[in-house]
Design a protein around this motif. Structure first.
Motif, PDB file in Angstrom:
ATOM      1  N   SER A 131       0.853  -1.175   0.000  1.00  0.00           N
ATOM      2  CA  SER A 131       0.000   0.000   0.000  1.00  0.00           C
ATOM      3  C   SER A 131       0.887   1.222   0.000  1.00  0.00           C
ATOM      4  CB  SER A 131      -0.876   0.047   1.259  1.00  0.00           C
ATOM      5  OG  SER A 131      -1.675  -1.087   1.354  1.00  0.00           O
ATOM      6  N   PRO A 132       0.526   2.235  -0.767  1.00  0.00           N
ATOM      7  CA  PRO A 132       1.337   3.449  -0.758  1.00  0.00           C
ATOM      8  C   PRO A 132       1.529   3.974   0.664  1.00  0.00           C
ATOM      9  CG  PRO A 132      -0.251   3.539  -2.539  1.00  0.00           C
ATOM     10  CD  PRO A 132      -0.591   2.325  -1.709  1.00  0.00           C
ATOM     11  N   GLY A 133       2.771   4.227   1.016  1.00  0.00           N
ATOM     12  CA  GLY A 133       3.114   4.756   2.324  1.00  0.00           C
ATOM     13  C   GLY A 133       3.238   3.726   3.432  1.00  0.00           C
ATOM     14  N   GLU A 134       2.985   2.451   3.123  1.00  0.00           N
ATOM     15  CA  GLU A 134       2.993   1.429   4.169  1.00  0.00           C
ATOM     16  C   GLU A 134       3.944   0.278   3.912  1.00  0.00           C
ATOM     17  OE1 GLU A 134      -0.785   0.251   5.634  1.00  0.00           O
ATOM     18  OE2 GLU A 134      -1.634   2.236   5.383  1.00  0.00           O
ATOM     19  N   GLY A 135       4.747   0.341   2.897  1.00  0.00           N
ATOM     20  CA  GLY A 135       5.704  -0.721   2.642  1.00  0.00           C
ATOM     21  C   GLY A 135       5.119  -1.867   1.840  1.00  0.00           C
ATOM     22  N   THR A 136       5.945  -2.910   1.695  1.00  0.00           N
ATOM     23  CA  THR A 136       5.594  -4.043   0.854  1.00  0.00           C
ATOM     24  C   THR A 136       5.970  -5.345   1.540  1.00  0.00           C
ATOM     25  OG1 THR A 136       5.941  -2.694  -1.122  1.00  0.00           O
ATOM     26  CG2 THR A 136       5.951  -5.073  -1.440  1.00  0.00           C
ATOM     27  N   ASN A 137       5.142  -6.364   1.351  1.00  0.00           N
ATOM     28  CA  ASN A 137       5.385  -7.714   1.837  1.00  0.00           C
ATOM     29  C   ASN A 137       5.293  -8.646   0.632  1.00  0.00           C
ATOM     30  OD1 ASN A 137       5.359 -10.260   2.998  1.00  0.00           O
ATOM     31  ND2 ASN A 137       3.442  -9.972   4.084  1.00  0.00           N
ATOM     32  N   VAL A 138       6.378  -9.355   0.337  1.00  0.00           N
ATOM     33  CA  VAL A 138       6.391 -10.329  -0.739  1.00  0.00           C
ATOM     34  C   VAL A 138       6.498 -11.709  -0.102  1.00  0.00           C
ATOM     35  CG1 VAL A 138       7.596 -11.188  -2.783  1.00  0.00           C
ATOM     36  CG2 VAL A 138       7.502  -8.729  -2.334  1.00  0.00           C
ATOM     37  N   LYS A 139       5.500 -12.544  -0.345  1.00  0.00           N
ATOM     38  CA  LYS A 139       5.496 -13.919   0.180  1.00  0.00           C
ATOM     39  C   LYS A 139       5.663 -14.873  -0.985  1.00  0.00           C
ATOM     40  CE  LYS A 139       2.631 -17.154   2.816  1.00  0.00           C
ATOM     41  NZ  LYS A 139       1.347 -17.294   3.548  1.00  0.00           N
ATOM     42  N   MET A 140       6.678 -15.733  -0.893  1.00  0.00           N
ATOM     43  CA  MET A 140       7.002 -16.668  -1.959  1.00  0.00           C
ATOM     44  C   MET A 140       6.987 -18.088  -1.390  1.00  0.00           C
ATOM     45  SD  MET A 140      10.253 -14.614  -3.540  1.00  0.00           S
ATOM     46  CE  MET A 140      11.067 -14.416  -1.959  1.00  0.00           C
ATOM     47  N   ILE A 141       6.462 -19.031  -2.166  1.00  0.00           N
ATOM     48  CA  ILE A 141       6.425 -20.421  -1.740  1.00  0.00           C
ATOM     49  C   ILE A 141       7.011 -21.300  -2.842  1.00  0.00           C
ATOM     50  CG2 ILE A 141       4.966 -22.374  -1.072  1.00  0.00           C
ATOM     51  CD1 ILE A 141       2.919 -20.309  -0.027  1.00  0.00           C
ATOM     52  N   LYS A 142       7.869 -22.224  -2.429  1.00  0.00           N
ATOM     53  CA  LYS A 142       8.387 -23.248  -3.330  1.00  0.00           C
ATOM     54  C   LYS A 142       8.087 -24.587  -2.675  1.00  0.00           C
ATOM     55  CE  LYS A 142      10.996 -23.665  -7.048  1.00  0.00           C
ATOM     56  NZ  LYS A 142      10.473 -23.283  -8.357  1.00  0.00           N
ATOM     57  N   TYR A 143       7.382 -25.459  -3.406  1.00  0.00           N
ATOM     58  CA  TYR A 143       7.030 -26.772  -2.876  1.00  0.00           C
ATOM     59  C   TYR A 143       8.159 -27.761  -3.119  1.00  0.00           C
ATOM     60  CZ  TYR A 143       2.384 -25.062  -2.046  1.00  0.00           C
ATOM     61  OH  TYR A 143       1.327 -24.333  -1.572  1.00  0.00           O
ATOM     62  N   LEU A 144       8.376 -28.605  -2.135  1.00  0.00           N
ATOM     63  CA  LEU A 144       9.403 -29.643  -2.212  1.00  0.00           C
ATOM     64  C   LEU A 144       8.806 -30.849  -2.929  1.00  0.00           C
ATOM     65  CD1 LEU A 144      12.259 -30.437  -1.347  1.00  0.00           C
ATOM     66  CD2 LEU A 144      11.301 -31.249   0.800  1.00  0.00           C
ATOM     67  N   ASN A 145       9.278 -31.094  -4.128  1.00  0.00           N
ATOM     68  CA  ASN A 145       8.777 -32.225  -4.915  1.00  0.00           C
ATOM     69  C   ASN A 145       9.602 -33.459  -4.597  1.00  0.00           C
ATOM     70  OD1 ASN A 145       6.894 -30.572  -6.281  1.00  0.00           O
ATOM     71  ND2 ASN A 145       8.496 -29.870  -7.658  1.00  0.00           N
ATOM     72  N   ASP A 146       8.936 -34.599  -4.619  1.00  0.00           N
ATOM     73  CA  ASP A 146       9.634 -35.865  -4.334  1.00  0.00           C
ATOM     74  C   ASP A 146      10.539 -36.247  -5.482  1.00  0.00           C
ATOM     75  OD1 ASP A 146       8.443 -36.104  -1.865  1.00  0.00           O
ATOM     76  OD2 ASP A 146       6.698 -37.148  -2.696  1.00  0.00           O
TER      77      ASP A 146
END
Length: 146
Positions: A131-146
């Motif tokens: 949000s403008p003026g409130e910063g940024t949160n980037v959430k990333m997920i990588k799944y562990l494949n067998d």
């Protein structure tokens, strides 16, 4: 979320590691190396480790570039689950309106503006909250494949 759901999430989560790094480019390598070491210890293959390392580098570069440029920190949470690796990067910068973020124009490439596209290409799931003026949160997920 119910109490049973929270217990299930806690059961699946193995460990959580947090870093707070100065918003300076020279500290991005610490985040990349940490993510690579954790992914390796979890059993990811070399291609996935490189994807994670590159995505973390892009997200951290964005946090440094668009954060408060050296007068604050950006924060990273690495959460290890049985089946996935979750990485969250937070900055307290100026933020932006995600809806107004332009799609990359590959017919007229520019030197910047590809970070989120690269991150989304390399990771299994990506969520950006800003949000403008409130910063940024980037959430990333990588799944562990067998």
């Amino acid at each position: 979320m119910s109490i049973n759901s929270l217990k299930e999430v806690s059961r699946l989560m193995k460990e959580s590691i947090s870093l707070s790094l100065p918003s300076k480019p020279e500290y991005v390598s610490i985040a990349r190396l940490t993510s690579s070491a954790i992914a390796n210890s979890m059993g990811f293959n070399i291609e996935d480790i490189e994807d994670i390392r590159l995505a973390v580098g892009e997200a951290c570069n964005n946090a440094v570039l668009h954060g408060r440029n050296g007068d604050s920190n950006f924060n990273i949470n690495f959460t290890i689950y049985e089946d996935k690796f979750v990485i969250e990067i937070f900055d307290e910068g100026k933020g932006f309106e995600i809806e107004k973020c332009p799609e990359p124009d590959f017919s007229n490439p520019k030197e910047s503006g590809l970070g989120l596209f690269i991150i989304e290409s390399l990771m299994d799931e990506v969520e950006v909250i800003s949000s403008p003026g409130e910063g940024t949160n980037v959430k990333m997920i990588k799944y562990l494949n067998d």
